[in-house]
Design an enzyme around this catalytic site. Sequence first.
Site, mmCIF file in Angstrom:
data_model
loop_
_atom_site.group_PDB
_atom_site.id
_atom_site.type_symbol
_atom_site.label_atom_id
_atom_site.label_comp_id
_atom_site.label_asym_id
_atom_site.label_seq_id
_atom_site.Cartn_x
_atom_site.Cartn_y
_atom_site.Cartn_z
ATOM 1 N NE ARG A 254 -9.572 4.240 -1.165
ATOM 2 C CZ ARG A 254 -10.084 3.285 -1.375
ATOM 3 N NH1 ARG A 254 -11.123 3.409 -2.266
ATOM 4 N NH2 ARG A 254 -9.999 2.402 -0.740
ATOM 5 C CG HIS A 258 -6.822 1.272 -4.363
ATOM 6 N ND1 HIS A 258 -6.063 1.794 -3.186
ATOM 7 C CD2 HIS A 258 -6.068 0.772 -4.973
ATOM 8 C CE1 HIS A 258 -4.847 1.494 -3.489
ATOM 9 N NE2 HIS A 258 -4.767 0.844 -4.724
ATOM 10 C CE1 TYR A 267 -13.340 -0.995 -0.865
ATOM 11 C CE2 TYR A 267 -12.706 -2.338 -2.596
ATOM 12 C CZ TYR A 267 -12.687 -1.056 -2.047
ATOM 13 O OH TYR A 267 -12.135 0.010 -2.452
#
Length: 344
Positions: A254, A258, A267
């Site tokens: 990805r 998100h 992160y």
Amino acid sequence: MTQSESAVKQPKHAALGLTDEQVLEMYKLMLMGRRYDERCLLLQRAGKIKFHVSGIGQEAAQVGAAFALDREQDYFLPYYRDYAFVLSVGMTLRELMLSLFSKAADPNSGGRQMPGHFGSKRLRIVTGSSPVTTQVPHAVGIALAAKMKKKEFVSFVTFGDGSSNQGDFHEGANMAGVHKLPVIFLCENNQYAISVPLHKQVGGRIADRALGYGFPGVTVDGNDPLEVYGAVKEARERAIRGEGPTLIEAVMYRLSPHSTSDEDTAYRTKEEIEMHRDKDGLSKFKQYLIDCGVLDDERDALLQQEVKAAVDDATAYGDKAPFPEPEDILYHVYHGDDAGRGGR
């Protein structure tokens, strides 16, 4: 022999039974899914929409899978990143934009659900729900109906790597294995369950989990639509022969956060993202088509213009469409005289 020379002499898509026109259409749909997703991010930043869940980097697997399915017979249970998939099975950019803007004519939910909760009786896309992985038992139930009625169709369900840890997946997989049901499980392994990396949430390979339930599990390159196509095609043939389900783990990445509520720099590093950007399925497939002589710069430029124009048209259409009326709030909630209102 270089990889480019090999592609010219032995095109992978031809060996799979796909024509030049079909792989060009695959590329166009991948491009359409990408440009739609990018437009959604811009609209959210401009304050035109409230929220968007992005799937940039996952288009190759979605389009490859769609082309291996029977779009006139099979049932589809996508998850909330599958924009390129639903476009490939017949949903339009205008319909996606109506959902994005929460407009009354939205075919998914009449403007009542968040974007990405797809549903279309016409296209046999089964309405999804916000709790992740709940679509898996539904897919298994549809497959059970196919077996009981002796119908030759499959149910096809997608989910993320995080969902593979949920009880809904394991209960569905167990039932599908016990009864040898015609269902295909496609895990779009994009390396992150929101902010949790794969190595902190999954022990071993996701595909290997199928072995515990008595059916095959395979891992494929999710950046290669042709590899995904081949795996889904084989899985569908097995299912129709009565040999039961297959779990396909399509490994991808990805590239976007998100969702628009996510700060992914907390992160993962920019270097990690750029490393995977070099493996992006859209650019790799474009190069493959060029190497095969199916695509050139002029034709690509025309396709880019055509897709941009379609996204511009859908954006304007969705933005101008009317919102649901307050007195219509219960339409499509209860069965009755209102069940057919709004074109759903």
